[in-house]
Design a protein around this motif. Sequence first.
Motif: not given
Length: 438
Positions: A395-408
């Motif tokens: 986001q905005n050219g920065k690494l902010v996080g990672a995907v962890t879980h999906v809503f079933v």
Amino acid sequence: MIRQQRRKWMGSLLLLITALIVSSTPFQALASLPDELRLFEGSLAKWQFSMPVTGTLTNSNPDILHINGAEAKQVNVDLRKPLSIEPRKTGEAQLQLKWGGIPLKAVTVNVLPDIRVIPGGQSIGVKLQTAGVLVVGHHLVDTGKGKWSPGEKAGVHVGDMIIKMNDWYINDMNDVKKIVNEAGNKQQPLDLLVVRGKEKLNVTLTPAKDIKDNEFRLGLYIRDSAAGVGTLTFYEPKSGAYGALGHVISDVDTGQPIVVGDGQIVQASITSIEKGESGNPGEKFARFFNESHILGSITRNTPFGIFGKMKDRPQPSAHNTPIPVALAEEVEEGPAKILTVVDGQRVEEFAIEIVNVIKQHFPATKGMIIRVTDKRLLEKTGGIVQGMSGSPIIQNGKLVGAVTHVFVNDPTSGYGCYIEWMLQDAGIPLKKGQLKAG
């Protein structure tokens, strides 16, 4: 009487003026400043008050911070204009804003080292060797005189990790077989060192001989390895550290986190995708690619993924140069993108929306709620699928996080974790100014 009325009137007027000042936009801007502020070295912060007054700003450490471009302990500031805070090097400084000698605001500024990483998105094959052997079940040994499980009788539980047998450290089932048969042939019990949660226990177990195959048995189902596919989150070129997956690897039978003894990551290639739908999360199917070429080691398995060292920049890559990382408090609700693979080994960008940012004062995996908005990805996968965990969020050219879980029940949406927590587990701590436990 007149004097009392005048005092009452003056008091009411003072209260009205105070209420107007407190509710004014400039005062609200001043009040909204945090007591502690974290900034990366080389960045720039601006404060906007729009107050029609001038004041002074005292800076306890001009070597660390410059105010409006000035390296001075005290700076006269026009509060009608933006005030710039420029971090020059790592450390801590105290800022105090005054107006007419009256303190208005004090802020502690922690300047953190400039951290830049190469975002991943590549599919990787994960091969883990446990630190010992994991007990995943009990089974009955037929001795001809009855059936029982020596392990269960000795008090070994499902989920226990056996790390030592008769003073021998073990992490391979072949070692277990050899030690068990030697003890059985000598009609001697085995002394086991077992890890159960955070405890270490000593257990004595006597192997039983199975009449069917003439082998001595523990009466335990055990496992010494695990394998799977995930997504690389980042690579830090200076240290060679990487992070992937965004969540812990647990044993499929016991649900217990796997304690790493050894492990490697290799390249993987996506062969097909099972599309996700409500009540049934989809999945990426992949094959290990060029297994003889080890991309890196696995040294840690934590709630935020797997971590270790990589030998070189991962390929193929959507980013060839490092990008900045964002602190947890910098993440905003709004548009963002993820990097992931849906075909072969090609890393692609897909649009998402960060729909909710969860304030965290301690590490936790569910830091933000995200929703896939990219039509191409929705058509291909239905949203977030298994194997996508670890996909970097930018986001905005920065690494902010990672995907962890999906809503079933809604595969278009899921959770993401802040990159800050993954950096810590990768051995790249922010050091000064960590978020404090609330």
